[in-house]
Write a protein that holds these residues in place. Structure first.
Motif, PDB file in Angstrom:
ATOM      1  N   PHE A 272       0.823  -1.202   0.000  1.00  0.00           N
ATOM      2  CA  PHE A 272       0.000   0.000   0.000  1.00  0.00           C
ATOM      3  C   PHE A 272       0.859   1.254   0.000  1.00  0.00           C
ATOM      4  O   PHE A 272       1.962   1.270   0.552  1.00  0.00           O
ATOM      5  N   GLY A 273       0.316   2.296  -0.609  1.00  0.00           N
ATOM      6  CA  GLY A 273       0.917   3.616  -0.530  1.00  0.00           C
ATOM      7  C   GLY A 273       0.006   4.508   0.293  1.00  0.00           C
ATOM      8  O   GLY A 273      -1.181   4.644  -0.017  1.00  0.00           O
ATOM      9  N   ILE A 274       0.517   5.092   1.361  1.00  0.00           N
ATOM     10  CA  ILE A 274      -0.276   5.961   2.227  1.00  0.00           C
ATOM     11  C   ILE A 274      -0.041   7.400   1.795  1.00  0.00           C
ATOM     12  O   ILE A 274       1.095   7.885   1.807  1.00  0.00           O
ATOM     13  N   ALA A 275      -1.118   8.072   1.393  1.00  0.00           N
ATOM     14  CA  ALA A 275      -1.003   9.419   0.835  1.00  0.00           C
ATOM     15  C   ALA A 275      -1.847  10.402   1.634  1.00  0.00           C
ATOM     16  O   ALA A 275      -2.852  10.032   2.248  1.00  0.00           O
ATOM     17  N   ALA A 276      -1.430  11.667   1.614  1.00  0.00           N
ATOM     18  CA  ALA A 276      -2.216  12.728   2.233  1.00  0.00           C
ATOM     19  C   ALA A 276      -3.354  13.114   1.301  1.00  0.00           C
ATOM     20  O   ALA A 276      -3.228  13.036   0.078  1.00  0.00           O
ATOM     21  N   LEU A 277      -4.483  13.513   1.877  1.00  0.00           N
ATOM     22  CA  LEU A 277      -5.633  13.926   1.080  1.00  0.00           C
ATOM     23  C   LEU A 277      -5.277  15.143   0.238  1.00  0.00           C
ATOM     24  O   LEU A 277      -5.024  16.227   0.755  1.00  0.00           O
ATOM     25  N   CYS A 285       4.326   7.309   2.454  1.00  0.00           N
ATOM     26  CA  CYS A 285       4.790   6.125   3.171  1.00  0.00           C
ATOM     27  C   CYS A 285       4.260   4.884   2.472  1.00  0.00           C
ATOM     28  O   CYS A 285       3.133   4.882   1.964  1.00  0.00           O
ATOM     29  N   TYR A 286       5.086   3.848   2.424  1.00  0.00           N
ATOM     30  CA  TYR A 286       4.677   2.580   1.824  1.00  0.00           C
ATOM     31  C   TYR A 286       4.551   1.530   2.918  1.00  0.00           C
ATOM     32  O   TYR A 286       5.390   1.452   3.824  1.00  0.00           O
ATOM     33  N   LEU A 287       3.488   0.734   2.828  1.00  0.00           N
ATOM     34  CA  LEU A 287       3.239  -0.332   3.797  1.00  0.00           C
ATOM     35  C   LEU A 287       3.159  -1.672   3.084  1.00  0.00           C
ATOM     36  O   LEU A 287       2.572  -1.775   2.006  1.00  0.00           O
ATOM     37  N   TRP A 288       3.723  -2.670   3.700  1.00  0.00           N
ATOM     38  CA  TRP A 288       3.579  -4.050   3.243  1.00  0.00           C
ATOM     39  C   TRP A 288       3.006  -4.829   4.421  1.00  0.00           C
ATOM     40  O   TRP A 288       3.645  -4.952   5.465  1.00  0.00           O
ATOM     41  N   VAL A 289       1.773  -5.310   4.266  1.00  0.00           N
ATOM     42  CA  VAL A 289       1.144  -6.091   5.329  1.00  0.00           C
ATOM     43  C   VAL A 289       1.722  -7.501   5.263  1.00  0.00           C
ATOM     44  O   VAL A 289       1.329  -8.316   4.438  1.00  0.00           O
ATOM     45  N   VAL A 310       3.339  -5.172  10.055  1.00  0.00           N
ATOM     46  CA  VAL A 310       3.533  -4.444   8.805  1.00  0.00           C
ATOM     47  C   VAL A 310       4.994  -4.041   8.655  1.00  0.00           C
ATOM     48  O   VAL A 310       5.700  -3.821   9.639  1.00  0.00           O
ATOM     49  N   PHE A 311       5.436  -3.963   7.407  1.00  0.00           N
ATOM     50  CA  PHE A 311       6.723  -3.375   7.069  1.00  0.00           C
ATOM     51  C   PHE A 311       6.432  -2.005   6.463  1.00  0.00           C
ATOM     52  O   PHE A 311       5.461  -1.847   5.725  1.00  0.00           O
ATOM     53  N   TYR A 312       7.266  -1.018   6.766  1.00  0.00           N
ATOM     54  CA  TYR A 312       7.009   0.315   6.235  1.00  0.00           C
ATOM     55  C   TYR A 312       8.310   1.006   5.843  1.00  0.00           C
ATOM     56  O   TYR A 312       9.381   0.704   6.369  1.00  0.00           O
ATOM     57  N   THR A 313       8.197   1.921   4.909  1.00  0.00           N
ATOM     58  CA  THR A 313       9.349   2.686   4.438  1.00  0.00           C
ATOM     59  C   THR A 313       8.859   3.952   3.758  1.00  0.00           C
ATOM     60  O   THR A 313       7.711   4.026   3.307  1.00  0.00           O
ATOM     61  N   GLU A 314       9.728   4.937   3.676  1.00  0.00           N
ATOM     62  CA  GLU A 314       9.433   6.151   2.917  1.00  0.00           C
ATOM     63  C   GLU A 314      10.124   6.124   1.559  1.00  0.00           C
ATOM     64  O   GLU A 314       9.978   7.058   0.771  1.00  0.00           O
ATOM     65  N   GLN A 315      10.874   5.054   1.279  1.00  0.00           N
ATOM     66  CA  GLN A 315      11.644   4.951   0.040  1.00  0.00           C
ATOM     67  C   GLN A 315      10.895   4.102  -0.987  1.00  0.00           C
ATOM     68  O   GLN A 315      10.727   2.896  -0.788  1.00  0.00           O
ATOM     69  N   PRO A 316      10.423   4.686  -2.091  1.00  0.00           N
ATOM     70  CA  PRO A 316       9.646   3.922  -3.076  1.00  0.00           C
ATOM     71  C   PRO A 316      10.435   2.811  -3.753  1.00  0.00           C
ATOM     72  O   PRO A 316       9.858   1.808  -4.177  1.00  0.00           O
ATOM     73  N   ASP A 317      11.767   2.953  -3.857  1.00  0.00           N
ATOM     74  CA  ASP A 317      12.555   1.935  -4.545  1.00  0.00           C
ATOM     75  C   ASP A 317      12.667   0.645  -3.739  1.00  0.00           C
ATOM     76  O   ASP A 317      13.103  -0.386  -4.261  1.00  0.00           O
ATOM     77  N   VAL A 318      12.264   0.681  -2.462  1.00  0.00           N
ATOM     78  CA  VAL A 318      12.289  -0.529  -1.635  1.00  0.00           C
ATOM     79  C   VAL A 318      11.132  -1.460  -1.999  1.00  0.00           C
ATOM     80  O   VAL A 318      11.226  -2.675  -1.847  1.00  0.00           O
ATOM     81  N   GLU A 322       6.840  -5.108  -9.107  1.00  0.00           N
ATOM     82  CA  GLU A 322       6.026  -6.048  -9.870  1.00  0.00           C
ATOM     83  C   GLU A 322       4.677  -6.315  -9.207  1.00  0.00           C
ATOM     84  O   GLU A 322       3.830  -7.005  -9.770  1.00  0.00           O
ATOM     85  N   ILE A 323       4.494  -5.784  -7.998  1.00  0.00           N
ATOM     86  CA  ILE A 323       3.242  -5.981  -7.266  1.00  0.00           C
ATOM     87  C   ILE A 323       2.452  -4.678  -7.271  1.00  0.00           C
ATOM     88  O   ILE A 323       3.014  -3.600  -7.089  1.00  0.00           O
ATOM     89  N   ALA A 324       1.145  -4.790  -7.480  1.00  0.00           N
ATOM     90  CA  ALA A 324       0.289  -3.604  -7.484  1.00  0.00           C
ATOM     91  C   ALA A 324       0.309  -2.934  -6.108  1.00  0.00           C
ATOM     92  O   ALA A 324       0.301  -3.603  -5.078  1.00  0.00           O
ATOM     93  N   THR A 325       0.354  -1.607  -6.128  1.00  0.00           N
ATOM     94  CA  THR A 325       0.326  -0.822  -4.892  1.00  0.00           C
ATOM     95  C   THR A 325      -0.990  -0.064  -4.829  1.00  0.00           C
ATOM     96  O   THR A 325      -1.285   0.757  -5.694  1.00  0.00           O
ATOM     97  N   GLU A 326      -1.798  -0.363  -3.821  1.00  0.00           N
ATOM     98  CA  GLU A 326      -3.070   0.321  -3.635  1.00  0.00           C
ATOM     99  C   GLU A 326      -2.854   1.567  -2.772  1.00  0.00           C
ATOM    100  O   GLU A 326      -2.160   1.509  -1.755  1.00  0.00           O
ATOM    101  N   THR A 327      -3.448   2.684  -3.184  1.00  0.00           N
ATOM    102  CA  THR A 327      -3.286   3.937  -2.453  1.00  0.00           C
ATOM    103  C   THR A 327      -4.386   4.106  -1.413  1.00  0.00           C
ATOM    104  O   THR A 327      -5.565   3.897  -1.706  1.00  0.00           O
ATOM    105  N   VAL A 328      -3.988   4.464  -0.199  1.00  0.00           N
ATOM    106  CA  VAL A 328      -4.923   4.771   0.884  1.00  0.00           C
ATOM    107  C   VAL A 328      -4.701   6.225   1.281  1.00  0.00           C
ATOM    108  O   VAL A 328      -3.585   6.614   1.626  1.00  0.00           O
ATOM    109  N   GLU A 329      -5.759   7.027   1.194  1.00  0.00           N
ATOM    110  CA  GLU A 329      -5.650   8.450   1.525  1.00  0.00           C
ATOM    111  C   GLU A 329      -6.087   8.716   2.961  1.00  0.00           C
ATOM    112  O   GLU A 329      -7.088   8.171   3.426  1.00  0.00           O
TER     113      GLU A 329
END
Length: 367
Positions: A272-277, A285-289, A310-318, A322-329
Protein backbone atom coordinates in the motif's frame (compact mmCIF):
# COMPACT_ATOMS: atom_id res chain seq x y z
CA UNK A 1 9.99 10.51 17.60
CA UNK A 2 12.81 9.96 20.05
CA UNK A 3 14.58 6.67 20.58
CA UNK A 4 13.04 4.38 23.17
CA UNK A 5 15.52 2.88 25.62
CA UNK A 6 14.22 -0.52 26.65
CA UNK A 7 16.09 -0.23 29.95
CA UNK A 8 13.53 2.36 31.00
CA UNK A 9 10.65 -0.07 30.49
CA UNK A 10 11.37 -2.59 33.25
CA UNK A 11 12.86 -2.59 36.70
CA UNK A 12 15.54 -5.16 35.88
CA UNK A 13 16.39 -3.63 32.49
CA UNK A 14 15.15 -6.66 30.49
CA UNK A 15 12.30 -6.20 28.02
CA UNK A 16 10.22 -8.90 26.33
CA UNK A 17 8.02 -9.39 23.28
CA UNK A 18 5.81 -12.46 22.77
CA UNK A 19 4.07 -13.15 19.45
CA UNK A 20 1.39 -15.68 18.53
CA UNK A 21 1.14 -16.84 14.92
CA UNK A 22 -2.34 -18.44 14.94
CA UNK A 23 -2.06 -19.98 11.46
CA UNK A 24 0.85 -22.18 12.49
CA UNK A 25 -0.03 -22.31 16.21
CA UNK A 26 3.30 -21.03 17.49
CA UNK A 27 4.29 -18.61 20.24
CA UNK A 28 7.70 -16.96 20.23
CA UNK A 29 8.99 -15.14 23.31
CA UNK A 30 11.97 -12.83 22.86
CA UNK A 31 13.80 -11.16 25.77
CA UNK A 32 16.57 -8.57 25.60
CA UNK A 33 19.23 -7.59 26.50
CA UNK A 34 20.42 -10.98 27.77
CA UNK A 35 23.90 -12.45 27.93
CA UNK A 36 23.03 -15.67 29.78
CA UNK A 37 20.18 -18.18 29.65
CA UNK A 38 17.50 -17.33 32.26
CA UNK A 39 18.00 -19.18 35.52
CA UNK A 40 14.41 -20.29 36.12
CA UNK A 41 11.27 -20.93 34.06
CA UNK A 42 7.94 -22.31 35.29
CA UNK A 43 4.60 -22.69 33.53
CA UNK A 44 1.95 -21.17 35.82
CA UNK A 45 -0.92 -21.84 33.43
CA UNK A 46 -1.48 -22.38 29.72
CA UNK A 47 -1.01 -18.66 29.10
CA UNK A 48 1.32 -17.55 31.91
CA UNK A 49 4.95 -18.29 32.69
CA UNK A 50 7.16 -17.41 35.66
CA UNK A 51 10.72 -16.53 34.73
CA UNK A 52 13.94 -15.25 36.34
CA UNK A 53 16.59 -13.83 34.02
CA UNK A 54 19.39 -14.36 36.58
CA UNK A 55 19.59 -16.09 39.93
CA UNK A 56 19.71 -12.79 41.82
CA UNK A 57 17.16 -10.86 39.71
CA UNK A 58 13.51 -10.35 40.56
CA UNK A 59 11.15 -12.96 39.14
CA UNK A 60 8.38 -11.88 36.80
CA UNK A 61 5.15 -13.31 35.47
CA UNK A 62 4.66 -12.99 31.71
CA UNK A 63 1.24 -13.26 30.09
CA UNK A 64 1.57 -14.97 26.72
CA UNK A 65 -0.59 -13.92 23.72
CA UNK A 66 -2.13 -17.39 23.47
CA UNK A 67 -2.43 -20.71 25.25
CA UNK A 68 0.45 -23.15 25.04
CA UNK A 69 -0.40 -26.66 23.89
CA UNK A 70 -0.73 -29.16 26.74
CA UNK A 71 1.85 -31.50 25.25
CA UNK A 72 4.32 -28.71 24.38
CA UNK A 73 7.66 -28.96 26.23
CA UNK A 74 8.60 -25.79 28.05
CA UNK A 75 12.09 -25.95 29.47
CA UNK A 76 15.14 -23.72 29.26
CA UNK A 77 17.38 -26.61 28.27
CA UNK A 78 15.21 -27.81 25.37
CA UNK A 79 13.58 -24.63 24.07
CA UNK A 80 15.63 -21.53 24.90
CA UNK A 81 18.06 -20.09 22.35
CA UNK A 82 20.55 -17.35 23.18
CA UNK A 83 22.07 -15.05 20.55
CA UNK A 84 25.17 -13.50 22.08
CA UNK A 85 25.67 -11.09 19.16
CA UNK A 86 22.28 -9.40 19.49
CA UNK A 87 22.04 -10.13 23.24
CA UNK A 88 18.59 -11.63 22.80
CA UNK A 89 17.09 -14.85 24.04
CA UNK A 90 14.13 -16.56 22.38
CA UNK A 91 11.76 -19.34 23.31
CA UNK A 92 9.43 -21.05 20.84
CA UNK A 93 6.54 -23.18 21.97
CA UNK A 94 3.58 -24.84 20.29
CA UNK A 95 0.25 -23.08 20.89
CA UNK A 96 -3.28 -24.41 21.07
CA UNK A 97 -5.36 -23.85 17.97
CA UNK A 98 -7.93 -21.15 18.56
CA UNK A 99 -10.95 -19.74 16.78
CA UNK A 100 -10.19 -16.16 15.81
CA UNK A 101 -12.95 -13.63 16.40
CA UNK A 102 -15.09 -12.90 13.38
CA UNK A 103 -14.10 -9.70 11.66
CA UNK A 104 -16.53 -6.89 12.59
CA UNK A 105 -16.81 -3.32 11.40
CA UNK A 106 -16.36 -0.70 14.17
CA UNK A 107 -19.24 1.71 14.86
CA UNK A 108 -21.81 0.28 12.41
CA UNK A 109 -25.26 1.82 11.88
CA UNK A 110 -26.77 -0.44 14.56
CA UNK A 111 -24.42 0.94 17.19
CA UNK A 112 -24.92 4.54 16.08
CA UNK A 113 -28.71 4.08 16.17
CA UNK A 114 -28.50 2.90 19.76
CA UNK A 115 -26.66 5.94 21.10
CA UNK A 116 -27.95 9.16 22.61
CA UNK A 117 -25.51 11.46 20.82
CA UNK A 118 -22.50 11.51 18.51
CA UNK A 119 -19.69 13.58 20.00
CA UNK A 120 -16.23 14.87 19.25
CA UNK A 121 -13.99 12.27 20.87
CA UNK A 122 -11.47 14.88 22.02
CA UNK A 123 -13.72 17.28 23.94
CA UNK A 124 -17.20 15.71 24.07
CA UNK A 125 -19.02 18.39 22.05
CA UNK A 126 -22.18 17.00 20.42
CA UNK A 127 -21.81 17.17 16.63
CA UNK A 128 -25.03 15.73 15.19
CA UNK A 129 -28.61 16.78 15.81
CA UNK A 130 -31.17 14.53 17.50
CA UNK A 131 -33.47 11.97 15.85
CA UNK A 132 -30.96 10.81 13.26
CA UNK A 133 -31.39 7.53 11.40
CA UNK A 134 -28.40 5.51 10.23
CA UNK A 135 -27.99 3.02 7.39
CA UNK A 136 -24.90 0.98 6.58
CA UNK A 137 -23.35 1.51 3.17
CA UNK A 138 -22.21 -1.52 1.17
CA UNK A 139 -18.51 -2.25 0.86
CA UNK A 140 -16.24 0.62 -0.15
CA UNK A 141 -15.51 -1.45 -3.26
CA UNK A 142 -19.16 -1.88 -4.31
CA UNK A 143 -18.83 0.22 -7.47
CA UNK A 144 -15.78 -1.67 -8.69
CA UNK A 145 -17.65 -4.97 -8.25
CA UNK A 146 -20.48 -3.95 -10.61
CA UNK A 147 -18.63 -5.55 -13.52
CA UNK A 148 -19.15 -8.92 -11.83
CA UNK A 149 -22.86 -8.53 -11.14
CA UNK A 150 -24.66 -9.80 -14.23
CA UNK A 151 -28.25 -10.71 -14.89
CA UNK A 152 -27.09 -12.35 -18.15
CA UNK A 153 -23.92 -13.56 -19.82
CA UNK A 154 -21.24 -10.85 -19.94
CA UNK A 155 -21.16 -10.82 -23.76
CA UNK A 156 -24.94 -10.36 -24.07
CA UNK A 157 -26.00 -7.00 -25.55
CA UNK A 158 -29.22 -5.29 -24.52
CA UNK A 159 -31.26 -3.69 -27.27
CA UNK A 160 -31.34 -0.36 -25.44
CA UNK A 161 -29.25 1.83 -23.22
CA UNK A 162 -30.93 2.15 -19.85
CA UNK A 163 -31.38 5.59 -18.39
CA UNK A 164 -31.06 4.44 -14.77
CA UNK A 165 -27.43 3.40 -14.69
CA UNK A 166 -25.97 3.08 -11.21
CA UNK A 167 -23.35 5.67 -10.38
CA UNK A 168 -21.12 6.45 -7.43
CA UNK A 169 -23.51 9.27 -6.55
CA UNK A 170 -26.51 6.96 -6.22
CA UNK A 171 -26.02 6.58 -2.48
CA UNK A 172 -26.17 9.97 -0.80
CA UNK A 173 -27.42 10.96 2.66
CA UNK A 174 -30.66 12.85 3.13
CA UNK A 175 -32.07 15.09 5.83
CA UNK A 176 -31.99 13.15 9.15
CA UNK A 177 -30.63 10.06 7.35
CA UNK A 178 -26.91 9.36 7.68
CA UNK A 179 -25.04 6.74 5.67
CA UNK A 180 -22.36 4.78 7.50
CA UNK A 181 -19.21 3.69 5.71
CA UNK A 182 -16.27 1.71 7.00
CA UNK A 183 -14.38 4.76 8.30
CA UNK A 184 -16.90 7.61 8.17
CA UNK A 185 -20.46 8.76 8.82
CA UNK A 186 -21.83 10.69 5.82
CA UNK A 187 -24.43 13.37 6.56
CA UNK A 188 -25.94 16.46 4.97
CA UNK A 189 -24.68 19.74 6.36
CA UNK A 190 -28.03 20.64 7.96
CA UNK A 191 -27.76 17.65 10.31
CA UNK A 192 -24.56 18.98 11.90
CA UNK A 193 -24.74 21.41 14.80
CA UNK A 194 -23.28 24.23 12.70
CA UNK A 195 -22.21 26.41 15.62
CA UNK A 196 -19.94 23.60 16.85
CA UNK A 197 -17.84 23.19 13.73
CA UNK A 198 -15.66 25.32 11.49
CA UNK A 199 -14.79 24.64 7.85
CA UNK A 200 -11.42 25.47 6.32
CA UNK A 201 -11.22 27.81 3.32
CA UNK A 202 -8.59 25.79 1.47
CA UNK A 203 -8.95 22.46 -0.33
CA UNK A 204 -9.53 19.86 0.85
CA UNK A 205 -12.15 21.54 3.05
CA UNK A 206 -11.57 20.04 6.48
CA UNK A 207 -14.29 20.19 9.14
CA UNK A 208 -12.93 20.91 12.63
CA UNK A 209 -14.54 20.98 16.05
CA UNK A 210 -14.90 24.64 17.02
CA UNK A 211 -14.19 23.83 20.68
CA UNK A 212 -10.92 21.87 20.38
CA UNK A 213 -9.94 22.32 16.67
CA UNK A 214 -9.79 18.54 16.15
CA UNK A 215 -10.33 17.56 12.48
CA UNK A 216 -13.62 15.65 12.71
CA UNK A 217 -14.39 15.35 9.02
CA UNK A 218 -14.21 16.64 5.49
CA UNK A 219 -16.58 18.31 3.01
CA UNK A 220 -17.35 16.10 0.02
CA UNK A 221 -15.41 17.13 -3.08
CA UNK A 222 -18.39 16.82 -5.43
CA UNK A 223 -21.25 17.97 -3.19
CA UNK A 224 -20.50 20.82 -0.80
CA UNK A 225 -23.63 20.00 1.22
CA UNK A 226 -22.33 16.56 2.22
CA UNK A 227 -19.89 16.03 5.08
CA UNK A 228 -18.01 12.86 5.98
CA UNK A 229 -17.31 12.63 9.72
CA UNK A 230 -14.30 10.47 10.55
CA UNK A 231 -15.24 7.65 12.90
CA UNK A 232 -11.87 7.76 14.66
CA UNK A 233 -12.67 11.25 15.95
CA UNK A 234 -16.18 10.36 17.13
CA UNK A 235 -17.43 8.91 20.40
CA UNK A 236 -20.91 7.63 21.22
CA UNK A 237 -22.90 8.48 24.33
CA UNK A 238 -25.31 5.71 25.49
CA UNK A 239 -29.02 6.44 25.83
CA UNK A 240 -29.04 5.17 29.40
CA UNK A 241 -26.77 3.54 31.94
CA UNK A 242 -28.53 0.22 31.40
CA UNK A 243 -27.97 0.41 27.63
CA UNK A 244 -25.53 -2.20 26.34
CA UNK A 245 -23.74 0.51 24.38
CA UNK A 246 -21.14 2.34 26.45
CA UNK A 247 -19.44 5.62 25.68
CA UNK A 248 -16.99 4.30 23.16
CA UNK A 249 -14.51 5.26 20.50
CA UNK A 250 -11.93 3.45 18.42
CA UNK A 251 -8.45 4.68 17.68
CA UNK A 252 -7.30 5.75 14.24
CA UNK A 253 -5.15 2.65 13.70
CA UNK A 254 -8.22 0.41 14.09
CA UNK A 255 -9.82 2.10 11.09
CA UNK A 256 -6.59 2.07 9.10
CA UNK A 257 -6.27 -1.69 9.60
CA UNK A 258 -9.96 -2.06 8.67
CA UNK A 259 -9.28 -0.27 5.37
CA UNK A 260 -6.23 -2.42 4.68
CA UNK A 261 -8.10 -5.64 5.48
CA UNK A 262 -10.94 -4.76 3.12
CA UNK A 263 -8.56 -3.92 0.27
CA UNK A 264 -6.68 -7.18 0.87
CA UNK A 265 -9.96 -9.08 0.68
CA UNK A 266 -11.15 -7.43 -2.54
CA UNK A 267 -7.89 -6.89 -4.42
CA UNK A 268 -5.59 -9.57 -2.97
CA UNK A 269 -2.76 -7.07 -2.61
CA UNK A 270 -0.64 -6.51 0.50
CA UNK A 271 1.38 -3.48 -0.64
CA UNK A 272 0.00 0.00 0.00
CA UNK A 273 0.92 3.62 -0.53
CA UNK A 274 -0.28 5.96 2.23
CA UNK A 275 -1.00 9.42 0.83
CA UNK A 276 -2.22 12.73 2.23
CA UNK A 277 -5.63 13.93 1.08
CA UNK A 278 -4.95 16.06 -1.98
CA UNK A 279 -5.48 16.14 -5.72
CA UNK A 280 -1.93 14.89 -6.34
CA UNK A 281 -2.19 11.77 -4.11
CA UNK A 282 1.49 12.06 -3.23
CA UNK A 283 2.53 8.86 -1.44
CA UNK A 284 4.45 9.63 1.74
CA UNK A 285 4.79 6.12 3.17
CA UNK A 286 4.68 2.58 1.82
CA UNK A 287 3.24 -0.33 3.80
CA UNK A 288 3.58 -4.05 3.24
CA UNK A 289 1.14 -6.09 5.33
CA UNK A 290 3.36 -9.06 6.15
CA UNK A 291 0.90 -10.82 8.46
CA UNK A 292 -2.65 -9.51 8.80
CA UNK A 293 -3.52 -11.44 11.97
CA UNK A 294 -1.22 -11.99 14.94
CA UNK A 295 -1.53 -11.49 18.69
CA UNK A 296 1.20 -10.19 20.96
CA UNK A 297 2.14 -9.16 24.46
CA UNK A 298 5.11 -7.18 25.72
CA UNK A 299 6.26 -5.29 28.78
CA UNK A 300 4.48 -2.31 27.18
CA UNK A 301 1.32 -4.17 26.03
CA UNK A 302 0.85 -6.70 28.81
CA UNK A 303 -2.59 -7.97 27.77
CA UNK A 304 -2.95 -10.10 24.59
CA UNK A 305 -3.63 -7.74 21.69
CA UNK A 306 -4.67 -8.58 18.14
CA UNK A 307 -2.60 -6.81 15.50
CA UNK A 308 -1.19 -6.95 12.01
CA UNK A 309 2.55 -7.00 11.42
CA UNK A 310 3.53 -4.44 8.81
CA UNK A 311 6.72 -3.38 7.07
CA UNK A 312 7.01 0.32 6.24
CA UNK A 313 9.35 2.69 4.44
CA UNK A 314 9.43 6.15 2.92
CA UNK A 315 11.64 4.95 0.04
CA UNK A 316 9.65 3.92 -3.08
CA UNK A 317 12.56 1.93 -4.54
CA UNK A 318 12.29 -0.53 -1.64
CA UNK A 319 8.85 -1.67 -2.83
CA UNK A 320 8.35 -4.61 -5.15
CA UNK A 321 7.61 -2.88 -8.46
CA UNK A 322 6.03 -6.05 -9.87
CA UNK A 323 3.24 -5.98 -7.27
CA UNK A 324 0.29 -3.60 -7.48
CA UNK A 325 0.33 -0.82 -4.89
CA UNK A 326 -3.07 0.32 -3.63
CA UNK A 327 -3.29 3.94 -2.45
CA UNK A 328 -4.92 4.77 0.88
CA UNK A 329 -5.65 8.45 1.52
CA UNK A 330 -5.66 9.99 5.00
CA UNK A 331 -5.93 13.59 6.23
CA UNK A 332 -2.59 15.09 7.24
CA UNK A 333 -3.32 14.93 10.98
CA UNK A 334 -4.21 11.23 10.72
CA UNK A 335 -1.14 10.54 8.59
CA UNK A 336 1.13 12.09 11.22
CA UNK A 337 -0.61 10.04 13.92
CA UNK A 338 -0.02 6.78 12.04
CA UNK A 339 3.66 7.67 11.46
CA UNK A 340 4.08 8.13 15.22
CA UNK A 341 2.40 4.80 15.98
CA UNK A 342 4.61 2.97 13.46
CA UNK A 343 7.80 4.50 14.85
CA UNK A 344 6.84 3.94 18.48
CA UNK A 345 5.95 0.28 18.01
CA UNK A 346 9.10 -0.26 15.96
CA UNK A 347 11.21 0.90 18.92
CA UNK A 348 9.24 -1.37 21.26
CA UNK A 349 10.34 -4.46 19.32
CA UNK A 350 13.62 -6.28 19.99
CA UNK A 351 16.37 -4.56 18.03
CA UNK A 352 16.96 -7.73 16.02
CA UNK A 353 13.32 -7.66 14.84
CA UNK A 354 13.01 -3.97 13.96
CA UNK A 355 14.05 -4.32 10.33
CA UNK A 356 13.49 -6.71 7.44
CA UNK A 357 15.96 -5.91 4.72
CA UNK A 358 15.43 -2.23 3.91
CA UNK A 359 11.96 -2.23 5.49
CA UNK A 360 11.17 -1.12 9.03
CA UNK A 361 8.94 -3.47 11.04
CA UNK A 362 6.01 -2.40 13.18
CA UNK A 363 2.57 -3.39 14.49
CA UNK A 364 -0.89 -1.90 14.00
CA UNK A 365 -3.73 -2.93 16.28
CA UNK A 366 -6.90 -4.39 14.77
CA UNK A 367 -10.25 -5.81 15.86
Amino acid sequence: MGYYDSNNWTQDGVAYYAELLPHISQITLTMWPLTVVPSHLTRLSSSKIYIKTTSDSAARTIVLPGRTAKDAPLSLQQSYQLNSNSKTGSLRVKAEREERKEHISPLPARQLSGCKSVQCSECGVVLLKDNMKYLDLPSENWYEMLDYWHCHKPDHQHGYEGGNAISRDALNPRKSLALVGLTYVMVVGDDICSERIKVSDTLPKMVACSACSCDVGIVDRLDQNIVKLYKWNLSLEPKSISNDITLCRYSLEIFVTEMLLEIIEFHSTHQFGIAALSDEETILCYLWVFNSDISYTSNIQQEPTRAMKVFYTEQPDVCNQEIATETVELPSSALNNIFKVLERRNKELPESLRAFGKWNVSLLHRL
